[in-house]
Design a protein around this motif. Structure first.
Motif, mmCIF file in Angstrom:
data_model
loop_
_atom_site.group_PDB
_atom_site.id
_atom_site.type_symbol
_atom_site.label_atom_id
_atom_site.label_comp_id
_atom_site.label_asym_id
_atom_site.label_seq_id
_atom_site.Cartn_x
_atom_site.Cartn_y
_atom_site.Cartn_z
ATOM 1 N N ALA A 114 37.779 41.688 35.749
ATOM 2 C CA ALA A 114 37.201 41.493 37.078
ATOM 3 C C ALA A 114 37.981 42.355 38.068
ATOM 4 O O ALA A 114 39.141 42.704 37.819
ATOM 5 N N PRO A 115 37.376 42.727 39.207
ATOM 6 C CA PRO A 115 38.082 43.591 40.161
ATOM 7 C C PRO A 115 39.373 42.978 40.677
ATOM 8 O O PRO A 115 40.364 43.695 40.894
ATOM 9 N N GLU A 116 39.387 41.640 40.864
ATOM 10 C CA GLU A 116 40.598 40.990 41.372
ATOM 11 C C GLU A 116 41.772 41.194 40.413
ATOM 12 O O GLU A 116 42.894 41.468 40.828
ATOM 13 N N PRO A 121 49.025 44.568 41.147
ATOM 14 C CA PRO A 121 50.023 45.629 40.908
ATOM 15 C C PRO A 121 50.558 45.674 39.481
ATOM 16 O O PRO A 121 50.673 46.757 38.887
ATOM 17 N N GLN A 122 50.860 44.502 38.906
ATOM 18 C CA GLN A 122 51.393 44.490 37.542
ATOM 19 C C GLN A 122 50.383 45.013 36.534
ATOM 20 O O GLN A 122 50.728 45.714 35.584
ATOM 21 N N PHE A 123 49.099 44.676 36.757
ATOM 22 C CA PHE A 123 48.061 45.121 35.832
ATOM 23 C C PHE A 123 47.873 46.632 35.941
ATOM 24 O O PHE A 123 47.704 47.323 34.928
ATOM 25 N N ILE A 124 47.915 47.145 37.161
ATOM 26 C CA ILE A 124 47.790 48.586 37.353
ATOM 27 C C ILE A 124 48.940 49.318 36.668
ATOM 28 O O ILE A 124 48.742 50.344 35.996
ATOM 29 N N GLU A 125 50.155 48.792 36.817
ATOM 30 C CA GLU A 125 51.320 49.418 36.166
ATOM 31 C C GLU A 125 51.141 49.456 34.655
ATOM 32 O O GLU A 125 51.448 50.452 33.991
ATOM 33 N N GLN A 159 40.693 52.072 45.650
ATOM 34 C CA GLN A 159 42.124 52.313 45.402
ATOM 35 C C GLN A 159 42.383 52.945 44.029
ATOM 36 O O GLN A 159 43.453 53.509 43.795
ATOM 37 N N LEU A 160 41.428 52.834 43.121
ATOM 38 C CA LEU A 160 41.631 53.397 41.780
ATOM 39 C C LEU A 160 41.953 54.887 41.843
ATOM 40 O O LEU A 160 42.684 55.414 41.008
ATOM 41 N N ARG A 161 41.354 55.570 42.825
ATOM 42 C CA ARG A 161 41.595 57.014 42.974
ATOM 43 C C ARG A 161 43.074 57.306 43.227
ATOM 44 O O ARG A 161 43.604 58.307 42.735
ATOM 45 N N GLN A 162 43.726 56.440 44.003
ATOM 46 C CA GLN A 162 45.143 56.669 44.312
ATOM 47 C C GLN A 162 46.017 56.419 43.091
ATOM 48 O O GLN A 162 46.960 57.143 42.817
#
Length: 606
Positions: A114-116, A121-125, A159-162
């Motif tokens: 899901a987008p949330e 931050p931890q998931f993105i890392e 934000q995915l682009r960043q």
């Protein structure tokens, strides 16, 4: 590469050819391009990112709005032998850690989130550590404020682009008008995207609109024609959902209610029973549907007028996702228009109220249309068409016209005689010569128009009055209890200076219509029922919904090809190598057993 992809399409997914746009979209994704994909529900959107995911080196992350949708898609992928998983709040901490371990060791090709969750931050890392080949944003209209199902969490996906500057993004939707399409591209910051706008047309769906007279009777008559097929009935309120569900259950239908007022456990139980074919009917608010990946829904009924054509299109699109014939029935009461206008008067944001009102008027115009329903839908979405479809109520049963001048004069005169101070039903009572207490107390039995229309039924007159409103001769004053007012253009009709053509009222509950231009599918219904029962047994054994085993379209193809060996079974649409090895022997055995039996009545001939 095209040959290799076509081989993968057949071996893994069981399909021998591409649907509209799939080959071009997949090629663009594999070339690392951003993509904007607009395809109808059931048009094969999922394959546009699922097949590239198998060819790309790293994981493909799929953003999906609902937990149930993730589970259904992952179940189907795993049934095809594809390494897929999802992470959402329905999983235990241990189960989430297991999925993350699979991700860490490159054991997954597709991960649904899901987008949330994705933007934590931890998931993105973690994703940055393992690497991502493609982001697929499903239900992308949720990102747009112009979309009919805007979700703030989706806006943050820009934000995915960043965080992943070199990773391509694919945005997919089935429901977006031109303004929403443009907004999706901007909000997700798609870079020179490959754009595919497929047709909005779902030719297998028959669109029918019936004017409401006795809605429960109309619905019951319709449901009796459906042979226990799966269907959804949409209502506008929780109260109506509960009330209608109880009425259907009293009549012996296997129906359950679904709305946001029920707790999560109840909703999940109802949805699971529906997906597993243990329950034929869901009566629901619009809270139900987006997360339903059930391809064999044969009909969708709208018990009240939806608020937008986008919502109507998406909700009817839940029928017939397998490409087999399906139906969409709308029961329409013109009074819904006045109720909507009163509701919007409470909206503080004038701009939002105006946009909502205009969209609702487009929906009302669809319901009132005397031209091909499909043309109204497609032209609304900017897909110019002029040729009638041959598969809607207007095409199959064109409205009959008659000279309605005399009836109009009686109706308009009666409105005048009651001093334009009463609503539809009271005026009809006077016309039909009612001796109700209200009519007598008001002295309306003494009027010259009392009893002028007694030979016609209440419902017949109701249709006539509604048409006079549509023609602009009468107006329902919603600011004064919807009383009927004469409009200036009624004068030439009253004076006999102008003739008026009206449509013959359609009062039957469920009209039988002629066959459409669609090719009728000939297959053995008895064998189909047996294969369906076998599918249900296997699904219960494996604890998956029946459609994960095989779709109705695949079972129909089996009934037509009668496969009794592996090469013939592999030629059946929807049968790949994995499903052949898992289920092929069971279905071939059942077909052989059936062919060895005596011909049953109604079998082997249909």
């Amino acid at each position: 590469m095209p040959e290799q992809l076509l081989t993968a399409l057949k071996q893994i997914f069981g399909y021998s050819s591409w649907r509209d746009g799939q080959a071009e979209i997949i090629a663009a994704a594999l070339a690392g391009r951003d993509c904007f994909v607009l395809l109808p529900t059931g048009g094969g959107k999922s394959l546009c990112y699922q097949l590239p995911a198998l060819q790309l080196p790293k994981v493909t992350v799929v953003v999906s709005p609902l937990m149930s949708l993730m589970k259904d898609q992952v179940d189907t992928l795993q049934a095809n032998g594809i390494a897929a998983a999802y992470v959402n709040s329905s999983l235990s901490r241990e189960a989430v850690l297991e999925v993350l371990n699979q991700l860490r060791y490159d054991e997954l090709k597709l991960l649904y989130v899901a987008p949330e969750r994705l933007l934590q931050p931890q998931f993105i890392e973690r994703l940055q550590e393992v690497g991502v080949s493609l982001f697929a944003i499903d239900e992308a209209h949720c990102v747009s404020q112009w979309g009919h199902d805007f979700r703030p969490d989706y806006m943050a996906l820009a934000q995915l682009r960043q965080h992943f500057p070199g990773v391509p993004v694919m945005a997919l939707t089935a429901t977006a008008d031109p303004a929403t399409q443009q907004d999706i591209v901007q909000q997700l910051a798609l870079q020179q995207p490959f754009i595919h706008r497929g047709s909005f047309d779902r030719p297998n769906i028959r669109y029918t609109v019936q004017e409401k007279f006795r809605p429960l009777e109309q619905l019951l008559a319709y449901l009796k024609q459906q042979e226990n097929h799966s269907g959804i009935i949409y209502c506008s309120s929780r109260r109506k959902v509960d009330e209608l569900t109880a009425q259907l259950q009293e009549k012996g239908f296997k129906a359950a209610a679904y709305h946001a007022g029920h707790d999560a456990t109840h909703r999940q139980q109802v949805q699971d029973a529906f997906k597993r074919d243990d329950l034929a009917l869901i009566v629901a608010t619009v809270a139900f549907g987006m997360g339903v990946d059930k391809p064999n829904i044969r009909f969708v009924v709208h018990f009240e007028l939806p608020r937008t054509i986008e919502a109507y299109y998406q909700e009817t699109g839940r029928a017939g996702r397998d490409g087999v014939a399906a139906e969409a029935l709308l029961l329409f009461d013109p009074a819904d228009i006045g109720r909507m206008k009163r509701w919007l008067q409470t909206e503080e944001n004038n701009l939002r109220a105006e946009v909502t009102w205009q969209r609702f008027l487009s929906m009302a115009a669809f319901a009132e249309a005397q031209t091909c329903r499909r043309l109204v839908l497609l032209n609304y979405f900017g897909e110019a068409r002029q040729q009638p479809c041959g598969n809607c109520d207007i095409c199959l049963n064109p409205p009959q016209r008659f000279d309605g001048t005399e009836l109009a004069q009686k109706a308009l005169s009666c409105v005048y005689r009651v001093n334009q101070n009463f609503g539809l039903h009271h005026v009809i009572e006077v016309l039909r010569g009612s001796q109700s207490q209200k009519v007598l107390d008001l002295g309306h039995d003494k009027l010259s128009t009392w009893g002028l229309g007694k030979e016609l039924s209440h419902d017949y007159w109701l249709s006539i009055f509604r048409q006079l409103i549509h023609h602009g001769l009468l107006q329902q004053d919603i600011s004064h209890h919807s009383v009927l007012r004469l409009l200036p253009v009624a004068r030439p009709i009253l004076r006999g200076e102008q003739r008026l053509q009206l449509a013959v009222p359609r009062l039957q509950s469920a009209p039988k219509m002629a066959s459409s231009k669609l090719a009728v599918q000939h297959y053995d219904r008895v064998l189909f029922a047996r294969l369906r029962a076998l599918r249900k047994a296997i699904a219960e054994r494996d604890d998956v919904p029946p459609f994960v085993v095989f779709s109705d379209a695949t079972l129909i193809d089996m009934c037509q090809k009668l496969p009794t060996d592996q090469p013939t079974m592999l030629s059946v649409s929807g049968v790949g190598q994995t499903k052949l090895s898992r289920y092929g022997d069971d279905f071939m055995t059942e077909i052989c057993r059936y062919l060895d039996e005596d011909v049953p009545a109604g079998g082997k001939l249909a």
